[in-house]
Design a protein around this motif. Sequence first.
Motif, PDB file in Angstrom:
ATOM      1  N   GLY A   1      21.678   7.839  23.747  1.00  0.00           N
ATOM      2  CA  GLY A   1      22.101   6.971  22.652  1.00  0.00           C
ATOM      3  C   GLY A   1      22.162   7.653  21.299  1.00  0.00           C
ATOM      4  N   ILE A   2      22.364   8.974  21.286  1.00  0.00           N
ATOM      5  CA  ILE A   2      22.476   9.721  20.027  1.00  0.00           C
ATOM      6  C   ILE A   2      23.949  10.024  19.796  1.00  0.00           C
ATOM      7  N   ALA A   3      24.512   9.363  18.809  1.00  0.00           N
ATOM      8  CA  ALA A   3      25.954   9.525  18.573  1.00  0.00           C
ATOM      9  C   ALA A   3      26.263  10.293  17.296  1.00  0.00           C
ATOM     10  N   GLY A   4      25.337  10.352  16.367  1.00  0.00           N
ATOM     11  CA  GLY A   4      25.596  10.962  15.060  1.00  0.00           C
ATOM     12  C   GLY A   4      25.498  12.475  15.074  1.00  0.00           C
ATOM     13  N   PRO A   5      25.769  13.071  13.921  1.00  0.00           N
ATOM     14  CA  PRO A   5      25.674  14.535  13.803  1.00  0.00           C
ATOM     15  C   PRO A   5      24.221  15.005  13.897  1.00  0.00           C
ATOM     16  N   LEU A   6      24.063  16.286  14.217  1.00  0.00           N
ATOM     17  CA  LEU A   6      22.745  16.849  14.447  1.00  0.00           C
ATOM     18  C   LEU A   6      22.436  17.967  13.455  1.00  0.00           C
ATOM     19  N   LYS A   7      21.169  18.138  13.211  1.00  0.00           N
ATOM     20  CA  LYS A   7      20.701  19.303  12.448  1.00  0.00           C
ATOM     21  C   LYS A   7      20.363  20.439  13.396  1.00  0.00           C
ATOM     22  N   GLU A   8      19.870  20.098  14.577  1.00  0.00           N
ATOM     23  CA  GLU A   8      19.451  21.117  15.541  1.00  0.00           C
ATOM     24  C   GLU A   8      19.591  20.575  16.946  1.00  0.00           C
ATOM     25  N   LEU A   9      19.963  21.449  17.880  1.00  0.00           N
ATOM     26  CA  LEU A   9      20.015  21.099  19.291  1.00  0.00           C
ATOM     27  C   LEU A   9      19.698  22.345  20.101  1.00  0.00           C
ATOM     28  N   ARG A  10      18.696  22.235  20.957  1.00  0.00           N
ATOM     29  CA  ARG A  10      18.342  23.366  21.809  1.00  0.00           C
ATOM     30  C   ARG A  10      17.898  22.871  23.174  1.00  0.00           C
ATOM     31  N   LEU A  11      18.010  23.751  24.158  1.00  0.00           N
ATOM     32  CA  LEU A  11      17.652  23.455  25.545  1.00  0.00           C
ATOM     33  C   LEU A  11      16.633  24.488  26.003  1.00  0.00           C
ATOM     34  N   ALA A  12      15.485  24.026  26.519  1.00  0.00           N
ATOM     35  CA  ALA A  12      14.442  24.937  26.991  1.00  0.00           C
ATOM     36  C   ALA A  12      13.505  24.185  27.915  1.00  0.00           C
ATOM     37  N   VAL A  13      12.759  24.929  28.714  1.00  0.00           N
ATOM     38  CA  VAL A  13      11.695  24.339  29.525  1.00  0.00           C
ATOM     39  C   VAL A  13      10.472  24.280  28.613  1.00  0.00           C
ATOM     40  N   ALA A  14      10.455  23.277  27.740  1.00  0.00           N
ATOM     41  CA  ALA A  14       9.493  23.274  26.645  1.00  0.00           C
ATOM     42  C   ALA A  14       8.615  22.044  26.594  1.00  0.00           C
ATOM     43  N   SER A  15       8.862  21.070  27.427  1.00  0.00           N
ATOM     44  CA  SER A  15       8.091  19.827  27.344  1.00  0.00           C
ATOM     45  C   SER A  15       7.828  19.312  28.748  1.00  0.00           C
TER      46      SER A  15
END
Length: 512
Positions: A70-84
Amino acid sequence: MAHFKRWLFLLHRWLGIVVCAFFAMWFVSGVVMMYVGYPKLTESERLQHLPPLAADAALLGPREALDAAGIAGPLKELRLAVASGGRAVYLAQPAGGKGGMVIDAATGTPLRHVDRELAMASAAAFAGSGVGLVYEGTLDEDAFTHSRALDAHRPLHQVALVDAAHTRLYVSGRTGEVVRDAPRTERLWNYAGAWIHWLYPLRGGALDPYWADIVNWLSILGIAVTLMGTAVGILRWRFASRYRSGSRSPYRGFMMRWHHITGLLFAAVTLTWISSGLMSMNPWRVFDSGAPALRTEAMNGGPLAPPVGAASPQALIAAAGGTVRELRWTRTAGRDLVLARGTALRPTVLDAASAAPTALDAEALKAAVAKLSSAPVARIELLTAYDSHYYTREPHTMTGGGDKPLPIWRVVFADEAGTWAHVDPRTGALLNRSDSHRRASRWLFAMLHSWDWRPLLERRPLWDLAMVLLSLGGAALSLTGVVIGWRRLGRKLTPKPAARRIPPFTPSKEHP
């Protein structure tokens, strides 16, 4: 003049009793901080502990995951990792928002709560196989987590590792990431180092709102006492002749004489370190120029918003080659890019749409960085080596541990604030900004307090010898002052014995 000298001596004597104790603490703890810094998780450590992303994993694309969450707006940061929680997740921060959102990369389900089970899974992924874990509960702040950079992650989960270093991990209560590690040796040394040097015992309690003011005014008091002591020392030293004892110092006692001598020898370095320590606090924001923020969105050519049909994570991982620990989506000069990072800090730059390795056009990037400010660009300098304003320090130091790539551009703007922007021409990343006020802070704090002078830093152990010897001299000055003050207080506070009363003489009957 006699009254002035008397008040000068008295003020230095009694204020020095308090201030010398802080001086001694600062000198000794400063030496500790040269080799053991305040606990932090450096970028290099974070990447080394992230499990690799599997190229064959069933992961949603960035747009699919954002839409599902449900996130439609612009982003400041986006990353993908096995982090959580030990699984691949997207970590998204909306533009203009303070908090971030964690999205399961396999299902698109947002992470709503970081509980004990998820924190333990994150710690297990960080520690690797075969390392035992002990959950120690949650906390808002403790002796090793006073950093304001952790505010967005509180409350923190504590997990102790059953490893040789007795490491304690702190897991974000918001994202589930490991955000700080603190081995036992580092924790113990910090009680004699940064924790006491920065007066962190005053943090996290009733005095927390007043911590900065306490540090500022103690520093100002220290400057005043040092100046008074220097004046007293010069007035009491006989340059042209000697006292009856044959010494140029009037003091016969060991402590008094050596306090006088070390005061004259190390007053300048004491004054320098106390003054520069005050500058580290940016007291009353004297180093804030009021210059407008850089227009990063204009440089980037719009906000970050991964389009439908962008390259899949699997294609990006395969295109990067080697082991990929993190994918980071960025936008610069009107282009959508992905930075694929392994254990090394230097990423592979990929086109976000095609997943092909790519390079930024230098002229297009120069046109983009010109939009960072309304002022014209005076010049763009290519830095191929570190200099006095762009340099690296050891990871454990206060200014170390970050990514300082080379070569970079220094973009100098012709504005009133003297703005500089450091830009990585390979990734288009804005590394930092500077202005005349911040450069003044660099000289008045980093140079004078830590001796961040490259010719000296490049000739270690010369830097170590100079810092340790001067610190020992300052400590000798301070400790002799502490002993003198303790003895004087003892004499003042010890009650004097009552005078013995002699009864009046009364003649007896046997005497006339």
